[in-house]
Write a protein that holds these residues in place. Structure first.
Motif, PDB file in Angstrom:
ATOM      1  N   GLU A 277      -0.931  -4.161  -8.531  1.00  0.00           N
ATOM      2  CA  GLU A 277      -0.107  -5.354  -8.744  1.00  0.00           C
ATOM      3  C   GLU A 277       1.107  -5.436  -7.827  1.00  0.00           C
ATOM      4  OE1 GLU A 277       0.861  -5.524 -12.872  1.00  0.00           O
ATOM      5  OE2 GLU A 277      -1.240  -5.648 -13.514  1.00  0.00           O
ATOM      6  N   ALA A 278       1.202  -4.562  -6.836  1.00  0.00           N
ATOM      7  CA  ALA A 278       2.396  -4.543  -5.978  1.00  0.00           C
ATOM      8  C   ALA A 278       2.524  -5.826  -5.170  1.00  0.00           C
ATOM      9  CB  ALA A 278       2.355  -3.334  -5.049  1.00  0.00           C
ATOM     10  N   ARG A 279       1.409  -6.308  -4.631  1.00  0.00           N
ATOM     11  CA  ARG A 279       1.485  -7.526  -3.825  1.00  0.00           C
ATOM     12  C   ARG A 279       1.969  -8.705  -4.665  1.00  0.00           C
ATOM     13  NH1 ARG A 279      -1.307 -11.949  -1.947  1.00  0.00           N
ATOM     14  NH2 ARG A 279      -1.112 -12.339   0.299  1.00  0.00           N
ATOM     15  N   ASP A 280       1.460  -8.817  -5.882  1.00  0.00           N
ATOM     16  CA  ASP A 280       1.880  -9.902  -6.764  1.00  0.00           C
ATOM     17  C   ASP A 280       3.361  -9.801  -7.093  1.00  0.00           C
ATOM     18  OD1 ASP A 280      -0.660 -10.969  -6.780  1.00  0.00           O
ATOM     19  OD2 ASP A 280      -1.222 -10.054  -8.700  1.00  0.00           O
ATOM     20  N   ARG A 281       3.854  -8.578  -7.283  1.00  0.00           N
ATOM     21  CA  ARG A 281       5.278  -8.401  -7.587  1.00  0.00           C
ATOM     22  C   ARG A 281       6.147  -8.829  -6.413  1.00  0.00           C
ATOM     23  NH1 ARG A 281       3.535  -3.555 -10.100  1.00  0.00           N
ATOM     24  NH2 ARG A 281       4.157  -2.321  -8.289  1.00  0.00           N
TER      25      ARG A 281
ATOM     26  N   LEU B 144      -0.204  -8.878   6.715  1.00  0.00           N
ATOM     27  CA  LEU B 144      -0.436  -7.933   7.805  1.00  0.00           C
ATOM     28  C   LEU B 144      -1.001  -6.629   7.247  1.00  0.00           C
ATOM     29  CD1 LEU B 144      -0.009  -7.616  10.914  1.00  0.00           C
ATOM     30  CD2 LEU B 144       2.226  -6.623  10.384  1.00  0.00           C
ATOM     31  N   GLY B 145      -2.283  -6.643   6.905  1.00  0.00           N
ATOM     32  CA  GLY B 145      -2.890  -5.446   6.348  1.00  0.00           C
ATOM     33  C   GLY B 145      -2.240  -5.093   5.024  1.00  0.00           C
ATOM     34  N   GLY B 146      -1.666  -3.900   4.938  1.00  0.00           N
ATOM     35  CA  GLY B 146      -1.009  -3.457   3.721  1.00  0.00           C
ATOM     36  C   GLY B 146       0.445  -3.829   3.636  1.00  0.00           C
ATOM     37  N   MET B 147       0.879  -4.736   4.500  1.00  0.00           N
ATOM     38  CA  MET B 147       2.271  -5.164   4.539  1.00  0.00           C
ATOM     39  C   MET B 147       2.368  -6.669   4.297  1.00  0.00           C
ATOM     40  SD  MET B 147       4.090  -2.445   5.573  1.00  0.00           S
ATOM     41  CE  MET B 147       3.820  -0.882   6.427  1.00  0.00           C
ATOM     42  N   ILE B 148       3.470  -7.059   3.690  1.00  0.00           N
ATOM     43  CA  ILE B 148       3.857  -8.462   3.621  1.00  0.00           C
ATOM     44  C   ILE B 148       5.016  -8.654   4.588  1.00  0.00           C
ATOM     45  CG2 ILE B 148       4.966 -10.240   2.210  1.00  0.00           C
ATOM     46  CD1 ILE B 148       2.124  -9.890   1.408  1.00  0.00           C
ATOM     47  N   VAL B 149       4.852  -9.578   5.534  1.00  0.00           N
ATOM     48  CA  VAL B 149       5.962  -9.988   6.380  1.00  0.00           C
ATOM     49  C   VAL B 149       6.515 -11.267   5.773  1.00  0.00           C
ATOM     50  CG1 VAL B 149       6.745 -10.601   8.690  1.00  0.00           C
ATOM     51  CG2 VAL B 149       4.858  -8.978   8.410  1.00  0.00           C
ATOM     52  N   LEU B 150       7.788 -11.241   5.416  1.00  0.00           N
ATOM     53  CA  LEU B 150       8.410 -12.405   4.811  1.00  0.00           C
ATOM     54  C   LEU B 150       9.469 -12.962   5.738  1.00  0.00           C
ATOM     55  CD1 LEU B 150      11.127 -11.038   2.588  1.00  0.00           C
ATOM     56  CD2 LEU B 150       9.064  -9.652   2.760  1.00  0.00           C
ATOM     57  N   ALA B 151       9.760 -14.229   5.580  1.00  0.00           N
ATOM     58  CA  ALA B 151      10.746 -14.869   6.441  1.00  0.00           C
ATOM     59  C   ALA B 151      11.622 -15.780   5.610  1.00  0.00           C
ATOM     60  CB  ALA B 151      10.044 -15.675   7.542  1.00  0.00           C
ATOM     61  N   GLY B 152      12.851 -15.981   6.079  1.00  0.00           N
ATOM     62  CA  GLY B 152      13.754 -16.846   5.346  1.00  0.00           C
ATOM     63  C   GLY B 152      15.098 -16.952   6.020  1.00  0.00           C
TER      64      GLY B 152
ATOM     65  N   MET C 184       0.850  -1.186   0.000  1.00  0.00           N
ATOM     66  CA  MET C 184       0.000   0.000   0.000  1.00  0.00           C
ATOM     67  C   MET C 184       0.885   1.235   0.000  1.00  0.00           C
ATOM     68  SD  MET C 184      -3.098  -0.633   2.731  1.00  0.00           S
ATOM     69  CE  MET C 184      -4.699  -1.257   2.197  1.00  0.00           C
ATOM     70  N   ASP C 185       0.355   2.335  -0.520  1.00  0.00           N
ATOM     71  CA  ASP C 185       1.102   3.581  -0.448  1.00  0.00           C
ATOM     72  C   ASP C 185       0.918   4.207   0.938  1.00  0.00           C
ATOM     73  OD1 ASP C 185      -1.367   4.942  -0.394  1.00  0.00           O
ATOM     74  OD2 ASP C 185      -1.272   5.508  -2.499  1.00  0.00           O
ATOM     75  N   GLU C 186       1.474   5.395   1.119  1.00  0.00           N
ATOM     76  CA  GLU C 186       1.436   6.015   2.448  1.00  0.00           C
ATOM     77  C   GLU C 186       0.050   6.502   2.840  1.00  0.00           C
ATOM     78  OE1 GLU C 186       5.536   7.942   3.554  1.00  0.00           O
ATOM     79  OE2 GLU C 186       5.166   8.308   1.410  1.00  0.00           O
ATOM     80  N   ASN C 187      -0.882   6.541   1.894  1.00  0.00           N
ATOM     81  CA  ASN C 187      -2.270   6.860   2.210  1.00  0.00           C
ATOM     82  C   ASN C 187      -3.127   5.596   2.298  1.00  0.00           C
ATOM     83  OD1 ASN C 187      -4.286   8.766   2.862  1.00  0.00           O
ATOM     84  ND2 ASN C 187      -5.076   8.751   0.770  1.00  0.00           N
ATOM     85  N   TRP C 188      -2.441   4.440   2.422  1.00  0.00           N
ATOM     86  CA  TRP C 188      -3.103   3.148   2.609  1.00  0.00           C
ATOM     87  C   TRP C 188      -4.008   2.767   1.434  1.00  0.00           C
ATOM     88  CZ3 TRP C 188      -4.846   3.740   8.435  1.00  0.00           C
ATOM     89  CH2 TRP C 188      -3.702   3.807   9.243  1.00  0.00           C
ATOM     90  N   ARG C 189      -3.576   3.129   0.233  1.00  0.00           N
ATOM     91  CA  ARG C 189      -4.254   2.669  -0.978  1.00  0.00           C
ATOM     92  C   ARG C 189      -3.396   1.584  -1.617  1.00  0.00           C
ATOM     93  NH1 ARG C 189      -8.408   5.571  -3.269  1.00  0.00           N
ATOM     94  NH2 ARG C 189      -8.912   7.591  -2.320  1.00  0.00           N
TER      95      ARG C 189
ATOM     96  N   GLN D 269      -5.755  -0.964   7.892  1.00  0.00           N
ATOM     97  CA  GLN D 269      -5.472  -1.360   6.518  1.00  0.00           C
ATOM     98  C   GLN D 269      -6.255  -2.606   6.126  1.00  0.00           C
ATOM     99  OE1 GLN D 269      -1.225  -1.735   6.545  1.00  0.00           O
ATOM    100  NE2 GLN D 269      -0.894   0.484   6.738  1.00  0.00           N
ATOM    101  N   SER D 270      -6.371  -3.557   7.047  1.00  0.00           N
ATOM    102  CA  SER D 270      -7.148  -4.768   6.776  1.00  0.00           C
ATOM    103  C   SER D 270      -8.615  -4.438   6.569  1.00  0.00           C
ATOM    104  CB  SER D 270      -6.984  -5.762   7.926  1.00  0.00           C
ATOM    105  OG  SER D 270      -5.635  -6.172   8.075  1.00  0.00           O
ATOM    106  N   LEU D 271      -9.134  -3.489   7.323  1.00  0.00           N
ATOM    107  CA  LEU D 271     -10.528  -3.070   7.162  1.00  0.00           C
ATOM    108  C   LEU D 271     -10.737  -2.362   5.828  1.00  0.00           C
ATOM    109  CD1 LEU D 271     -11.250  -1.852  10.801  1.00  0.00           C
ATOM    110  CD2 LEU D 271     -12.108  -3.936   9.711  1.00  0.00           C
TER     111      LEU D 271
END
Length: 346
Positions: free
Chosen positions: A150-154, A176-184, A141-146, A305-307
């Protein structure tokens, strides 16, 4: 008239320097509850939560250490839940983010408060002993939570590309809402951080002291936790629970063996979809408000963001959310002094 409320429990990373003294400031009257947590920690040869909370100074090496941080957050959240004014709020469901699932289980009555702490302390200690992998976070999401097109897919495509490389491991940890938490592993995370464009002045952001939660890296932890923590700990919840898949566990209709298995297997080794949990809460329970337990203030953004992603009450972006909050607050964070006063019993 009571307002209906969904409770949201926080996960790791929510007890920081500004939260030092949280238990002492807000929960001196809950000495019995905190005392029980302290006694359990002493019996394990660990520092009591009240001593950690009452330290003269915040120490990152002490307070953010997994086995300490998890127990501190658990204690604060449980005490916050106990402080909610039940004459003003009808709690219709409970969920949480990551470790917050264990908090939610105890709040809902599926575990006693001490058994909830046993699960938190056991799993976090096992992870601290191994410290396998790490976590990073990146927004779609951008800083205004929009949502960015295709950002998530990228992000997911880049993760899959890196994960396919020899000696690289990288996978989804938390939605996590507008964030992807990744692990590795170290190579996988380093590749992502070097190959993804920097954005919003701080991303990609490595989460310090966090192992590879919610991934197959934690299979040894899950196996050992199941060996140490019996099925008999789990009971029928008194309040509906929403897990990290968005699934609902109902009072009087829960298979407690299945709940034990989910909690100490899938919840530890598979991705946690906090966004789905909030979407289920919004659409299935239609609460008047969401109440986020303390400590900390970081969970509110992920809930909002989830809402927005769930199109709840027509929310479209950060500005619209803030306007709605100003007119009729729908999200109350107990980690914020002004807001917690709206929900605690006088």
């Amino acid at each position: 008239m009571k307002q209906t409320a969904v409770i949201v429990a926080p996960g790791r990373g929510t007890y920081n320097k500004t939260e030092l003294g949280y238990l002492a400031r807000h929960h001196a009257v809950r000495a019995d509850l905190v005392g029980g947590f302290d006694d359990y920690r002493r019996a394990q040869g660990q520092t009591p939560v009240s001593d950690l909370d009452g330290a003269a100074r915040f120490s990152a090496t002490v307070h953010t250490r997994g086995d300490n941080a998890s127990s501190l957050i658990y204690a604060c959240a449980q005490c916050d839940f106990a402080a909610i004014d039940r004459s003003a709020f009808d709690i219709v469901a409970i969920t949480g983010n990551s470790m917050g699932w264990y908090v939610a289980l105890a709040c809902a009555g599926a575990l006693t408060p001490i058994d909830g702490l046993k699960i938190v302390n056991t799993t976090s200690t096992l992870m601290q002993e191994r410290l396998t992998g790490g976590q990073a976070i990146y927004p779609f999401m951008d800083e205004n939570w929009r949502p960015l097109p295709e950002a998530r897919d990228r992000i997911l495509s880049k993760m899959a590309e890196i994960d396919a490389r020899p000696d690289h491991l990288l996978c989804l940890s938390i939605d996590l809402g507008g964030m992807i938490v990744l692990a590795g592993n170290a190579k996988g995370l380093a590749a992502f951080e070097s190959e993804m464009p920097a954005t919003q002045g701080r991303f990609p952001l490595r989460l310090q002291g966090h192992p590879g939660f919610h991934t197959p890296l934690q299979m040894p932890v899950a196996e050992e936790a199941r060996a140490r923590l019996p099925r008999s700990m789990f009971r029928q919840p008194d309040i509906p629970l929403i897990d990290g898949r968005g699934a609902i566990w109902q009072p009087h209709g829960t298979d407690t063996d299945a709940l034990w298995s989910y909690t100490l297997n899938h919840q530890i080794v598979a991705p946690y979809d906090f966004t789905a949990a909030i979407r289920t809460a919004a659409r299935e329970f239609m609460p008047d408000v969401f109440i986020v337990l303390g400590p900390g203030t970081t969970m509110g953004g992920a809930v909002a963001q989830s809402l927005i992603l769930a199109d709840w009450r027509g929310l479209k972006d950060k500005a619209g959310f803030q306007d709605a909050q100003n007119s009729a607050p729908r999200l109350i964070s107990m980690g914020m002094e002004a807001q917690r006063a709206q929900v605690i019993a006088a």
